[in-house]
Design an enzyme around this catalytic site. Structure first.
Site, mmCIF file in Angstrom:
data_model
loop_
_atom_site.group_PDB
_atom_site.id
_atom_site.type_symbol
_atom_site.label_atom_id
_atom_site.label_comp_id
_atom_site.label_asym_id
_atom_site.label_seq_id
_atom_site.Cartn_x
_atom_site.Cartn_y
_atom_site.Cartn_z
ATOM 1 C CG ASP A 58 -2.024 -0.957 1.181
ATOM 2 O OD1 ASP A 58 -2.280 -1.432 0.082
ATOM 3 O OD2 ASP A 58 -2.629 -1.243 2.225
ATOM 4 C CG ASP A 112 -4.677 -0.113 5.552
ATOM 5 O OD1 ASP A 112 -5.476 -0.427 4.649
ATOM 6 O OD2 ASP A 112 -4.088 0.990 5.593
#
Length: 1034
Positions: free
Chosen positions: A490, A739
């Site tokens: 990410d 996440d």
């Protein structure tokens, strides 16, 4: 070159799971590929291994002490029992409660008067009343208590500010309603490990032999001299058992500590008007818990307020149906997950008063699992064990044959067994000695501690990784990370700082410079702007009495709320001016969040925020003072300063970093260039792609372009999943960071799933293998280093142990066959076993990772455990030791000038020198094994205190054994000259190893050479030979 850049790993090198490969080659446990129905049982996938595969390797393993060998592997029977308990509790929770209530009612009827429930002090409702209401989801009972507001009053909870949260309040609530804990299975005591260590069949045989030897020795030689042999064997066995038990007990304590860390979930609660993070174990009845997408519900409770609050109760009910929660369906169950939306909850039951607590207390979860490397080492141990048993059996037969045919002599030269002259006691005594030697060879030859060396190095690595901000949830992830060829990361929080600020804002053609205010704006624009900031948020602002302000929420929420405060927004005042009638929470699919509010004038306003192009696409007009355009630039999230170096290190290590982000193409490219993921030459159309474009490809096209992608912008979680699948299909070992709740499928599919510890949801954490506690990409790179270190340390230990095995077995076999006597007796071999097994594992399996590990390509998952370099090192050292020690065994009296001495004493001196030299050779070779490929074997040795301690203890103990324990070990004291001889011979292993590393090894692995000569099924040996000749390159 040491500082050079390793070539990027070719994905073709790394074979995927055996299930996915179709090949007819054969393999042994040292790494040669096996396929089909005869596939190597000691090969399992890193994730989601089928139960049948797990059973197969257990059945194929040669095990002398099952309780110890299988201690840290999955208990398949217990897992089945756990699943049955889960099903029973889920299916019969109501029946269990009814039975309990029926039992309580029956007990009450036995009394003449029925006593009312005693209410806890200071509270208007009791523990049992709350528990029954919550477990039965009794909405009528909740209404009788006055709904959520009435229940909060009974629990002395302010629905806006929560409980007071001081020590007295928390203690009072825990005493009245119980703590949020459940009984856990106690860790095994040291005595249990001691008992397990005693269950090794070979050690049991040695104890029996020691007792018989003790009895016969005393009967034959008297109490004064006859007890030495039996006692010395018994003491050596006892020492092996104690050291083994201590080592295993310490490992167990490490795993217990790590398991506690895994279960210690942080929960956001409101206490004293502030939102704070507390441990899940510190939740009390009356707490107000803030819930958001991806959270685990920490206790039973009722919804206070919620917006699109969707709960996944599958962990409790077994049904995957998502349940919407609101004022009409307010009951929440501990252990369930927030699938969407956000809200607040009033805690009504904790610990064993919840079904989750009952479930967890019933199954007493263990986290044992076997890792692929651990299973492969069981295969290696089995292979070596079979060879050792064969050698031991041959030695036993040869020694018995020579003994009973009168071909063995005592140290003074007299024949040990003479037919019709040797007493029965002496014959039994001699036979016991022979049996003891043979059994001890088995102890040395069957490396029970080899698979446990993986557990030791994993336990050590996991503890050290905690210090490097990485919490390992699955052991096998440590190993697999060493094979990772690509990392899909990410952007927000991982590559960047996750510290967002509004850099620039333009409202009504007016550029608001910080410190900004709304004085320049009309009242209508200012009112709408502040209303949107205050209401369209899941964050909060707490104003303390001293005037300080605390902003909580996600980085984006905090950035916007902080901007609102800069605009002189009064958070509580703004929220009171309008009422929320509907909320559309943010998720990564929609990429926007919205709120509908009704103002005091009864007008409804809808506020949106999110990705610029998506929000703008919803707009039909822009409002400003004079009716012209309204624009607000995106937040800027700076790159972490240490990320560029970490990315560069990955490139040198042959690991490609790919950035997968929801940001637009321009922002993603800028961050990728800043972080070093892209350079100017790579910033092309092939290296950068949007998620919608990649999504539109078919499977073949995706596989063709996947390897070229460095940045994927505007991607959804499903795009990330498609990328992971494509990369795996072309042979990559993929690590993925994530996440969000929607990242769970990609984390689950990846070879290694890495969730974020700060911003990560509980759903993402549960789907991951490792939790990065500081959300930092540099911590991900540290995990790669540790993964490679695990594999490297095991290889060091294998090289060391195989060298000892080969040398000890060859020396004893050759001596037994040629002379009928063995230079290394039972006690000496047990000491060697202790050095080789437990102490060797402690010294070599706990080597910290070095930078050298990141200058080589990833470890291929199907690469053999024993490489050609290791075979070379092993061969050189074993041949050296065998040659020197056999020379001493057969020519020692002449070489050491002992011919003038008596035969008995000179034999003892010679055998003592052989034993002493052999042990010192292992000590010096232990240092060699630290660096199998490097010339400088002393690099970093001063920093490894455990290694130095183990080597020092070994040397000191050896001196004590030779100089003071001769009666027990059948040795004599050596003068300084013979000590010098031992040290010099052992020292020669260092220059020999140094020179040996210049000997080139073939690039073709030994397994491939063997496979070429291996007859293929369905073909004759002659035809195969002809085919092989054709395949050999010229």
């Amino acid at each position: 070159m040491a500082g050079g850049q390793a070539p990027e790993a070719s994905p073709g090198r790394y074979q995927r799971r055996r299930d996915e490969i179709d090949d007819d080659d054969c393999a042994d446990v040292l790494g040669i590929d096996v396929r089909g129905p005869d596939a190597d049982p000691f090969d399992i996938p890193a994730k989601r291994a089928p139960v049948e595969r797990l059973r197969r390797w257990r059945q194929a393993a040669l095990v002398l002490n099952a309780s110890r060998r299988f201690r840290y592997t999955l208990d398949l029977k217990k897992e089945e029992e756990k699943e049955q308990i889960r099903r029973k509790i889920r299916a019969h929770a109501q029946v269990i409660r009814a039975a309990l209530l029926f039992k309580e009612a029956g007990e009450k009827q036995t009394h003449e008067t029925e006593l009312p429930e005693i209410l806890p002090r200071d509270f208007g409702i009791g523990e049992e009343q709350l528990t029954v209401m919550t477990r039965d989801h009794n909405y009528s009972a909740l209404q009788e208590y006055g709904g959520v507001i009435g229940l909060a009053n009974l629990l002395k909870t302010n629905l806006e500010k929560g409980i007071h949260g001081d020590e007295a309040d928390l203690s009072c609530r825990a005493n009245a309603f119980g703590p949020n804990r459940y009984p856990r299975k106690k860790g095994r005591s040291f005595w249990v490990f001691l008992w397990e260590a005693c269950q090794d069949m070979t050690l049991v045989i040695l104890i029996i032999a020691a007792v018989i030897s003790l009895v016969l020795g005393i009967a034959t030689e008297g109490t004064k001299e006859g007890w030495y042999d039996g006692t010395s064997i018994a003491f050596a066995v006892f020492l092996v058992i104690v050291v083994t038990a201590v080592s295993d007990y310490k490992q167990s304590l490490q795993f217990q500590h790590l398991n506690e860390e895994k279960q210690n979930i942080q929960v956001e609660v409101i206490r004293g008007g502030r939102r704070i993070q507390v441990s899940i174990f510190d939740i009390v009845v009356g707490d107000i818990v803030a819930l958001k997408i991806g959270d685990q519900v920490s206790a039973d409770g009722v919804v206070i307020s919620g917006h699109s609050l969707a709960i996944d109760e599958s962990s409790m009910t077994g049904e995957s149906k998502i349940v919407m929660k609101d004022q009409k369906s307010p009951f929440l169950m501990a252990g369930s997950k927030v699938a969407d939306g956000y809200g607040t909850m009033l805690v009504t039951a904790v610990g064993l008063n919840t079904e989750w607590g009952l479930l967890m207390a019933s199954i007493s979860e263990d986290n044992n699992e076997e890792t692929p490397l651990q299973v492969r080492l069981n295969g290696v141990a089995t292979f070596i064990g079979i060879a050792g048993l064969s050698v031991a059996a041959m030695v036993l037969v040869v020694l018995f044959a020579r003994y009973f045919t009168g071909h063995t002599t005592d140290s003074d030269g007299s024949v040990q067994f003479v037919k019709r002259h040797t007493s029965v006691k002496s014959a039994i005594f001699g036979s016991i000695k022979i049996l003891t030697v043979a059994v001890t060879i088995v102890v040395v030859a069957v490396p029970e501690g080899l698979p446990l060396a993986v557990t030791l190095t994993l336990a050590y690595s996991m503890r050290k990784m905690m210090a490097d901000k990485a919490l390992v949830r699955r052991l096998s992830a440590c190993e697999t990370m060493g094979s990772a060829t690509t990392i899909c990361s990410d952007k927000t929080g991982t590559l960047t700082l996750n510290q967002m600020t509004v850099m620039q804002s333009i409202v009504g053609e007016v550029k608001l410079q910080p410190p900004a205010n709304v004085d320049k704006l009309s009242s209508t624009v200012a009112s709408l702007l502040l209303e949107g900031i205050a209401q369209n948020t899941s964050g909060s602002v707490f104003e303390a009495q001293d005037g300080s302000v605390e902003v909580t929420g996600s980085p984006t929420e905090k950035a916007i709320l902080s901007w609102g405060l800069d605009l002189r927004m009064k958070f509580a005042e703004e929220r009171s001016r309008s009422s929320i009638i509907h909320v559309s929470p943010f998720n990564s699919e929609k990429k926007r969040a919205g709120v509908a509010v009704v103002a005091r004038d009864s007008n409804v306003h809808v506020h949106w925020k999110g990705a610029a192009e998506i929000v703008l696409a919803l707009c039909t007009s822009w409002l400003n003072v004079d009716g012209s355009t309204h624009e607000m630039t995106p937040d800027k999230d700076p790159c972490r300063p240490e990320v560029r170096d970490a990315v560069e290190l990955c490139k040198k290590a042959g690991v490609k970093v790919r950035m997968v982000t929801g940001d637009n193409l321009k922002t993603a490219k800028a961050i990728a260039l800043e972080c070093g993921i892209l350079d100017d030459s790579e910033a092309s159309a092939q290296a950068i792609i949007e998620g919608r474009v990649f999504r539109a490809y078919d499977d073949t096209e995706r596989e063709n372009v996947a390897d070229k992608i460095s940045v994927m912008a505007r991607s959804s979680p499903n795009d990330k999943l498609l990328l992971v699948k494509a990369l795996k299909k072309i042979g990559h070992v993929v690590a993925v960071t994530g996440d969000g709740t929607n990242d769970a499928p990609a984390l689950h599919e990846a070879d290694i799933g890495l969730s974020m510890g700060i911003q990560g949801t509980e759903v993402a954490k549960e789907s991951s293998d490792i939790i990065i506690l500081d959300d930092n990409f540099s911590s991900v790179v540290k995990v790669v280093r540790w993964g490679r270190s695990v594999y490297a340390n095991i290889q060091k230990f294998i090289q060391f142990q195989l060298t000892v095995n080969v040398a000890a077995l060859v020396i004893n076999v050759v001596a037994a066959v040629s002379s009928g006597n063995v230079p290394l007796n039972a006690v000496q071999l047990l000491w060697v076993n202790l050095i080789m097994d437990t102490l060797g594992a402690l010294a070599l399996a706990t080597e910290p990772p070095t930078d050298q590990l990141m200058r080589r390509p990833p470890v291929g998952r199907r690469e053999p455990l024993v490489t050609n370099i290791m075979w070379r090192n092993l061969f050189i050292q074993a041949v050296f030791q065998v040659a020197v020690l056999l020379t001493l065994n057969f020519r020692g009296r002449d070489l050491l000038h002992l011919t003038h001495d008596t035969l008995g004493h000179s034999s003892k001196v010679k055998n003592t020198l052989i034993f002493n030299t052999f042990v010192l050779c292992q000590v010096f070779n232990e240092v060699n094994s630290r660096k199998p490929e490097e010339l400088n074997i002393f690099s970093g040795v001063s920093r490894n205190h455990l290694f130095l301690a183990v080597v020092s203890i070994t040397v000191v103990m050896q001196v004590i054994i030779i100089e003071f324990l001769g009666k027990f070990t059948s040795t004599v004291r050596l003068n300084w000259k013979l000590w010098l001889v031992s040290v010099v011979i052992a020292f020669l292993s260092w220059p020999l190893a140094f020179v040996g590393k210049f000997i080139p090894v073939p690039r073709t692995e030994l397994k491939d050479l063997i496979v070429r000569c291996w007859p293929k099924r369905g073909e004759s040996a002659a035809q195969q030979t002809q085919d092989d000749r054709m395949e050999v390159p010229v």
